[in-house]
Every structure is written in structure tokens, then in C-alpha cells.
Scaffold this motif. Structure first.
Motif, PDB file in Angstrom:
ATOM      1  N   ALA A  51       0.819  -0.622  -0.030  1.00  0.00           N
ATOM      2  CA  ALA A  51      -0.136  -0.018   0.077  1.00  0.00           C
ATOM      3  C   ALA A  51       0.593   1.186   0.229  1.00  0.00           C
ATOM      4  CB  ALA A  51      -0.533  -0.168   1.407  1.00  0.00           C
ATOM      5  N   ALA A  52       1.884   1.094   0.561  1.00  0.00           N
ATOM      6  CA  ALA A  52       2.887   2.199   1.560  1.00  0.00           C
ATOM      7  C   ALA A  52       3.427   2.584  -0.293  1.00  0.00           C
ATOM      8  CB  ALA A  52       3.398   2.155   2.205  1.00  0.00           C
ATOM      9  N   MET A  53       3.677   1.414  -1.648  1.00  0.00           N
ATOM     10  CA  MET A  53       4.360   1.394  -2.932  1.00  0.00           C
ATOM     11  C   MET A  53       3.356   2.113  -3.406  1.00  0.00           C
ATOM     12  SD  MET A  53       7.031  -1.954  -2.920  1.00  0.00           S
ATOM     13  CE  MET A  53       7.735  -1.561  -3.888  1.00  0.00           C
ATOM     14  N   ALA A  54       2.021   1.806  -2.979  1.00  0.00           N
ATOM     15  CA  ALA A  54       1.032   1.955  -4.796  1.00  0.00           C
ATOM     16  C   ALA A  54       0.309   3.659  -4.105  1.00  0.00           C
ATOM     17  CB  ALA A  54      -0.411   1.574  -4.197  1.00  0.00           C
ATOM     18  N   ILE A  55       0.985   4.223  -2.824  1.00  0.00           N
ATOM     19  CA  ILE A  55       0.928   5.626  -2.611  1.00  0.00           C
ATOM     20  C   ILE A  55       1.680   6.339  -2.887  1.00  0.00           C
ATOM     21  CG2 ILE A  55       0.669   7.355  -1.182  1.00  0.00           C
ATOM     22  CD1 ILE A  55      -0.960   5.105   0.611  1.00  0.00           C
ATOM     23  N   GLY A  56       3.258   6.100  -2.561  1.00  0.00           N
ATOM     24  CA  GLY A  56       4.333   6.491  -3.574  1.00  0.00           C
ATOM     25  C   GLY A  56       4.461   6.569  -4.422  1.00  0.00           C
ATOM     26  N   ALA A  57       4.018   5.490  -5.372  1.00  0.00           N
ATOM     27  CA  ALA A  57       4.344   5.928  -6.326  1.00  0.00           C
ATOM     28  C   ALA A  57       3.162   6.905  -7.623  1.00  0.00           C
ATOM     29  CB  ALA A  57       3.961   4.698  -6.975  1.00  0.00           C
ATOM     30  N   HIS A  65      10.527   1.624  -1.038  1.00  0.00           N
ATOM     31  CA  HIS A  65       9.628   1.262   0.278  1.00  0.00           C
ATOM     32  C   HIS A  65      10.076  -0.276  -0.125  1.00  0.00           C
ATOM     33  CE1 HIS A  65       7.161   4.462   1.443  1.00  0.00           C
ATOM     34  NE2 HIS A  65       6.928   4.235  -0.291  1.00  0.00           N
ATOM     35  N   MET A  66      11.142   0.054  -1.214  1.00  0.00           N
ATOM     36  CA  MET A  66      11.841  -1.337  -1.632  1.00  0.00           C
ATOM     37  C   MET A  66      12.513  -2.319   0.119  1.00  0.00           C
ATOM     38  SD  MET A  66      10.550  -2.442  -4.737  1.00  0.00           S
ATOM     39  CE  MET A  66      11.839  -4.087  -4.945  1.00  0.00           C
ATOM     40  N   GLY A  67      13.735  -1.059   0.377  1.00  0.00           N
ATOM     41  CA  GLY A  67      13.819  -1.642   1.281  1.00  0.00           C
ATOM     42  C   GLY A  67      12.948  -2.536   2.902  1.00  0.00           C
ATOM     43  N   ARG A  68      11.761  -2.011   2.873  1.00  0.00           N
ATOM     44  CA  ARG A  68      10.836  -2.223   4.004  1.00  0.00           C
ATOM     45  C   ARG A  68      10.244  -3.423   3.003  1.00  0.00           C
ATOM     46  NH1 ARG A  68       5.544   1.308   4.509  1.00  0.00           N
ATOM     47  NH2 ARG A  68       7.868   2.706   5.462  1.00  0.00           N
ATOM     48  N   LEU A  69      10.467  -3.758   1.808  1.00  0.00           N
ATOM     49  CA  LEU A  69       9.452  -4.735   1.651  1.00  0.00           C
ATOM     50  C   LEU A  69      11.004  -6.049   2.010  1.00  0.00           C
ATOM     51  CD1 LEU A  69       7.066  -5.963  -0.098  1.00  0.00           C
ATOM     52  CD2 LEU A  69       8.281  -5.694  -2.643  1.00  0.00           C
ATOM     53  N   GLY A  70      12.034  -5.696   1.319  1.00  0.00           N
ATOM     54  CA  GLY A  70      13.130  -6.742   1.875  1.00  0.00           C
ATOM     55  C   GLY A  70      12.721  -6.836   3.074  1.00  0.00           C
TER      56      GLY A  70
END
Length: 92
Positions: A51-57, A65-70
Motif C-alpha cells: 500500500a505504501a508503494m502504491a501511494i508513493g508511486a 519502499h523496496m527496503g521495507r519490502l526486503g
């Protein structure tokens, strides 16, 4: 070096069977519950990161947000590895 390995192998006691010790069923049940709760928390973390990646996109910040996903996926790997190791040791 091989003498040291043989000495260590001889020092490890033999539990005398391939089954789990008596009374370990409760501990294994608790570990299974903890595993499922922890994986549920990781799933919620994956959803929050998505959700954070979608909002940030929309704002052009999708890559941050890739670091959080990793980190979340790393947690899933650690949980799965730990539970596999414990179940192997408990049933071996």
C-alpha cells in the motif's frame, strides 16, 4: 582435525530413539501457533508495504519502499527456516 570431529561426535549423547521426548507435544503446539501468528504479521507487513508503494508511486517515491519490502521478506525467510529447523530437530 578429524580427531577433533570424532571427539566432538563421541561427546554428544544419544537420545536413544528417533521420537520426540515425552511431553514435547505442548511445546510443538505452541511453536506452531507462534509460527502462524508471526507469518500473519509478516503478511500484514507485506500488505502495508504494498500500500505504501502504491501511494508513493503516485508521488514518485515508489523505489524508497523496496527496503521495507526486503526486510519483511527476510523476516519470512527467517521464520520459515527457524520453524523448519525446530520441527526437524523435534521429530529426528
Amino acid at each position: 582435525m578429524t580427531d577433533l570431529l570424532v571427539a566432538v561426535a563421541m561427546a554428544v549423547p544419544d537420545p536413544g530413539g528417533a521420537e520426540a521426548p515425552p511431553g514435547s507435544e505442548g511445546l510443538l503446539a505452541i511453536l506452531r501457533w507462534v509460527q502462524w501468528v508471526a507469518l500473519g504479521v509478516c503478511l500484514a507487513g507485506l500488505m502495508a508495504a504494498g500500500a505504501a508503494m502504491a501511494i508513493g508511486a503516485r508521488r514518485g517515491e515508489g523505489g524508497e519502499h523496496m527496503g521495507r519490502l526486503g526486510m519483511v521478506l527476510g523476516g519470512v525467510v527467517v521464520i520459515a527456516g527457524a520453524t523448519s529447523l525446530v520441527s526437524f530437530l523435534a521429530t529426528a
